[in-house]
Each structure stands twice: as C-alpha cells, then as structure tokens.
Design a protein around this motif. Structure first.
Motif, short mmCIF file in Angstrom:
data_model
loop_
_atom_site.label_atom_id
_atom_site.label_comp_id
_atom_site.label_asym_id
_atom_site.label_seq_id
_atom_site.Cartn_x
_atom_site.Cartn_y
_atom_site.Cartn_z
N TRP A 55 -26.23 37.50 -3.09
CA TRP A 55 -25.02 37.32 -3.89
C TRP A 55 -23.91 36.71 -3.04
O TRP A 55 -23.03 36.01 -3.56
CB TRP A 55 -24.57 38.65 -4.50
CG TRP A 55 -24.14 39.69 -3.50
CD1 TRP A 55 -24.90 40.68 -2.97
CD2 TRP A 55 -22.84 39.84 -2.92
NE1 TRP A 55 -24.18 41.44 -2.09
CE2 TRP A 55 -22.90 40.96 -2.04
CE3 TRP A 55 -21.64 39.15 -3.05
CZ2 TRP A 55 -21.80 41.38 -1.30
CZ3 TRP A 55 -20.54 39.57 -2.31
CH2 TRP A 55 -20.63 40.68 -1.45
N GLN A 56 -23.98 36.93 -1.72
CA GLN A 56 -22.98 36.31 -0.84
C GLN A 56 -23.10 34.79 -0.88
O GLN A 56 -22.10 34.07 -0.94
CB GLN A 56 -23.16 36.81 0.59
CG GLN A 56 -22.95 38.29 0.79
CD GLN A 56 -24.24 39.08 0.67
OE1 GLN A 56 -25.25 38.58 0.19
NE2 GLN A 56 -24.22 40.32 1.13
N GLY A 57 -24.36 34.30 -0.86
CA GLY A 57 -24.58 32.86 -0.94
C GLY A 57 -24.15 32.30 -2.27
O GLY A 57 -23.58 31.21 -2.35
N HIS A 58 -24.41 33.05 -3.35
CA HIS A 58 -24.00 32.60 -4.68
C HIS A 58 -22.47 32.55 -4.78
O HIS A 58 -21.90 31.58 -5.30
CB HIS A 58 -24.54 33.56 -5.74
CG HIS A 58 -26.03 33.55 -5.83
ND1 HIS A 58 -26.73 34.46 -6.61
CD2 HIS A 58 -26.97 32.76 -5.25
CE1 HIS A 58 -28.03 34.21 -6.51
NE2 HIS A 58 -28.19 33.19 -5.68
N LEU A 59 -21.82 33.60 -4.29
CA LEU A 59 -20.36 33.66 -4.38
C LEU A 59 -19.71 32.57 -3.53
O LEU A 59 -18.78 31.89 -3.99
CB LEU A 59 -19.88 35.04 -3.91
CG LEU A 59 -18.36 35.27 -3.94
CD1 LEU A 59 -17.82 35.12 -5.36
CD2 LEU A 59 -18.02 36.65 -3.37
N SER A 104 -25.33 34.41 -16.79
CA SER A 104 -26.30 34.64 -15.71
C SER A 104 -25.69 34.34 -14.35
O SER A 104 -26.00 35.02 -13.36
CB SER A 104 -27.55 33.78 -15.94
OG SER A 104 -27.22 32.40 -15.96
N PHE A 105 -24.80 33.37 -14.29
CA PHE A 105 -24.17 33.04 -13.01
C PHE A 105 -23.18 34.14 -12.61
O PHE A 105 -23.02 34.42 -11.41
CB PHE A 105 -23.48 31.68 -13.08
CG PHE A 105 -24.41 30.54 -12.79
CD1 PHE A 105 -24.28 29.80 -11.63
CD2 PHE A 105 -25.43 30.22 -13.66
CE1 PHE A 105 -25.14 28.76 -11.34
CE2 PHE A 105 -26.31 29.18 -13.39
CZ PHE A 105 -26.16 28.44 -12.23
N PHE A 106 -22.52 34.74 -13.59
CA PHE A 106 -21.63 35.87 -13.28
C PHE A 106 -22.42 37.02 -12.68
O PHE A 106 -22.00 37.64 -11.69
CB PHE A 106 -20.89 36.31 -14.54
CG PHE A 106 -20.07 37.56 -14.36
CD1 PHE A 106 -18.88 37.52 -13.64
CD2 PHE A 106 -20.51 38.77 -14.87
CE1 PHE A 106 -18.13 38.68 -13.45
CE2 PHE A 106 -19.76 39.93 -14.69
CZ PHE A 106 -18.56 39.88 -13.98
N LEU A 107 -23.57 37.32 -13.27
CA LEU A 107 -24.41 38.39 -12.73
C LEU A 107 -24.90 38.07 -11.33
O LEU A 107 -25.10 38.96 -10.51
CB LEU A 107 -25.61 38.63 -13.66
CG LEU A 107 -25.29 39.19 -15.05
CD1 LEU A 107 -26.57 39.27 -15.88
CD2 LEU A 107 -24.62 40.55 -14.96
N GLY A 108 -25.08 36.78 -11.05
CA GLY A 108 -25.59 36.36 -9.75
C GLY A 108 -24.64 36.56 -8.60
O GLY A 108 -25.04 36.53 -7.44
N ILE A 109 -23.34 36.76 -8.89
CA ILE A 109 -22.37 36.95 -7.81
C ILE A 109 -21.96 38.41 -7.65
O ILE A 109 -21.14 38.74 -6.79
CB ILE A 109 -21.10 36.09 -8.03
CG1 ILE A 109 -20.37 36.53 -9.30
CG2 ILE A 109 -21.45 34.61 -8.07
CD1 ILE A 109 -19.03 35.82 -9.50
N LEU A 110 -22.53 39.30 -8.46
CA LEU A 110 -22.18 40.72 -8.36
C LEU A 110 -22.84 41.34 -7.14
O LEU A 110 -24.03 41.15 -6.90
CB LEU A 110 -22.63 41.46 -9.62
CG LEU A 110 -21.92 41.08 -10.93
CD1 LEU A 110 -22.48 41.89 -12.08
CD2 LEU A 110 -20.41 41.29 -10.80
N PRO A 111 -22.10 42.10 -6.35
CA PRO A 111 -22.67 42.71 -5.14
C PRO A 111 -23.70 43.78 -5.44
O PRO A 111 -24.38 44.26 -4.53
CB PRO A 111 -21.44 43.31 -4.44
CG PRO A 111 -20.42 43.47 -5.50
CD PRO A 111 -20.66 42.36 -6.48
N THR A 112 -23.81 44.20 -6.71
CA THR A 112 -24.81 45.20 -7.07
C THR A 112 -26.21 44.61 -7.14
O THR A 112 -27.20 45.35 -7.16
CB THR A 112 -24.46 45.82 -8.44
OG1 THR A 112 -24.32 44.78 -9.40
CG2 THR A 112 -23.16 46.61 -8.35
N ASN A 113 -26.31 43.29 -7.18
CA ASN A 113 -27.61 42.62 -7.26
C ASN A 113 -28.15 42.42 -5.85
O ASN A 113 -27.84 41.43 -5.19
CB ASN A 113 -27.48 41.30 -7.99
CG ASN A 113 -28.83 40.70 -8.34
OD1 ASN A 113 -29.86 41.15 -7.88
ND2 ASN A 113 -28.82 39.67 -9.17
N THR A 114 -28.95 43.37 -5.39
CA THR A 114 -29.44 43.33 -4.01
C THR A 114 -30.71 42.51 -3.85
O THR A 114 -31.20 42.35 -2.73
CB THR A 114 -29.70 44.76 -3.51
OG1 THR A 114 -30.66 45.39 -4.38
CG2 THR A 114 -28.41 45.58 -3.50
#
Length: 206
Positions: A177-181, A163-173
């Motif tokens: 995701w910038q804050g997560h990354l 779930s954390f990997f999905l949270g940093i993907l730029p496709t998740n608008t």
C-alpha cells in the motif's frame, strides 16, 4: 468576415496516428513485462532481487527496475489491463510527454517506497506506476481546465476509484500500500507539474 484554414504541417500527427502509436507502445510495454516474468521464472526467480530494498543502499537501483518486475504470472496479469488502459489514454497526449510523466512517477514512487516501506521487504511491480497514471489522469483535466480531460478523469474515477481507494489503505497487508500511495501522490503532483495552459477561446475576426 473572412477566415482561412491553415494547412496541415508536413509530418504532423493526426489523432489516428497518436492512437496507433499509443497502442503500439503500451502493447509492447505490457509484452515486455510478460517476457521479463518468463525469464524470471526460467531462472528460478533470480530477477526478484532487483526490487526495492527499503533504506538499503543496495536497493536504490531497484527504483528503476522494480516497475518492470513481478512476483509471478498472476501478479503481472493483474497489472496488465490497468497499465494498458491508463497508459494508452495518457499516451494519447504524445509519446514523449507520456514517457516523461511515467519516468517522474516511477522515480518519485520508488523513492517513496525506499523511504517508508517496512524493513526486510522487497517491493516490485508496475502497480505504483498504475496508481500514478490513475492519479495523473483523474487530476489532469481539472488542472488544465479541459472539458475532455475532466470527462476522462470522471469516468476513470467512477470505474476504478473504489478499488484504488482500497489499494492505498494500510490495512491491506497483502500488497504494498506504500507503493500504491506514493504512486498516487506522484501522479497527482506530476499532473500539476506538467500541466498545459488551458485552451483560449478563438479570436473574433472581422
């Protein structure tokens, strides 16, 4: 061959003391987030304006306030459990150490958001800190070469890694995701910066 047991120092904390203090700190922290959100709701969401405004000088103050603000009770509810769990585990190493780690993650994550988040957006929420603590806990055991820390990191990665990997993907608008990354990167760097020396094997006495 003789050995002696060193008496405990007066006032020294036991593991039980550390666990109790960590639990109290994180329960209080999460409760504070809910109180702030209740105040925000009661004031017509007046506090939402204290988030991070990218590349806006007026938004720099949000770097320190944004992790404590949320856009609705559903938002703070989603962040409460992971913050409680990761914060508790990280705080077991010591409250002052944990607060220093959290402060560095918050600062680095906030600066990253301010620099790379899309214009005309407002970013707030504890998820950047949560991603930072995730990265910190996953990496810490390896950089310190501590078996327990490695085991904790592996378990955390196995449970939440997907779930954390999905949270940093730029496709998740739907999320920042910038804050997560930025939070995840800050957590990894913080683990390297605050790494403690690996434990030495006990000396042989004769």
């Amino acid at each position: 061959m003789d050995t002696t047991t060193r008496p405990a120092t007066d006032g020294a904390w036991t593991q039980g003391d550390r666990a109790k203090a960590a639990a109290q700190l994180m329960l209080g922290w999460v409760a504070l987030l809910w109180v702030i959100e209740a105040v925000d709701f009661a004031t017509g969401h007046a506090l939402d304006w204290y988030g991070i405004l990218p590349r806006d000088a007026d938004g720099l103050g949000g770097i320190l306030t944004a992790p404590f603000l949320h856009f609705g009770f559903g938002h703070v509810a989603a962040n409460s459990v992971p913050l409680l769990v990761f914060g508790f585990v990280a705080a077991l190493s010591g409250i002052r150490h944990f607060l220093a780690v959290s402060a560095l993650i918050i600062l680095a994550d906030g600066i990253g958001i301010w620099l790379i988040a899309p214009p005309n957006t407002m970013t707030a929420g504890a998820s950047g800190l949560i991603f930072g603590l995730f990265g910190y806990l996953v990496v810490r055991g390896f950089v310190e070469r501590r078996a327990l820390g490695i085991a904790v990191g592996v378990v955390i990665a196995a449970i939440w890694g997907g779930s954390f990997f999905l949270g940093i993907l730029p496709t998740n608008t739907e999320v920042s995701w910038q804050g997560h990354l930025c939070g995840l990167a800050a957590g990894v760097v913080t683990a390297l910066y605050f790494r403690r020396p690996a434990p030495r094997p006990p000396a042989l006495l004769s």
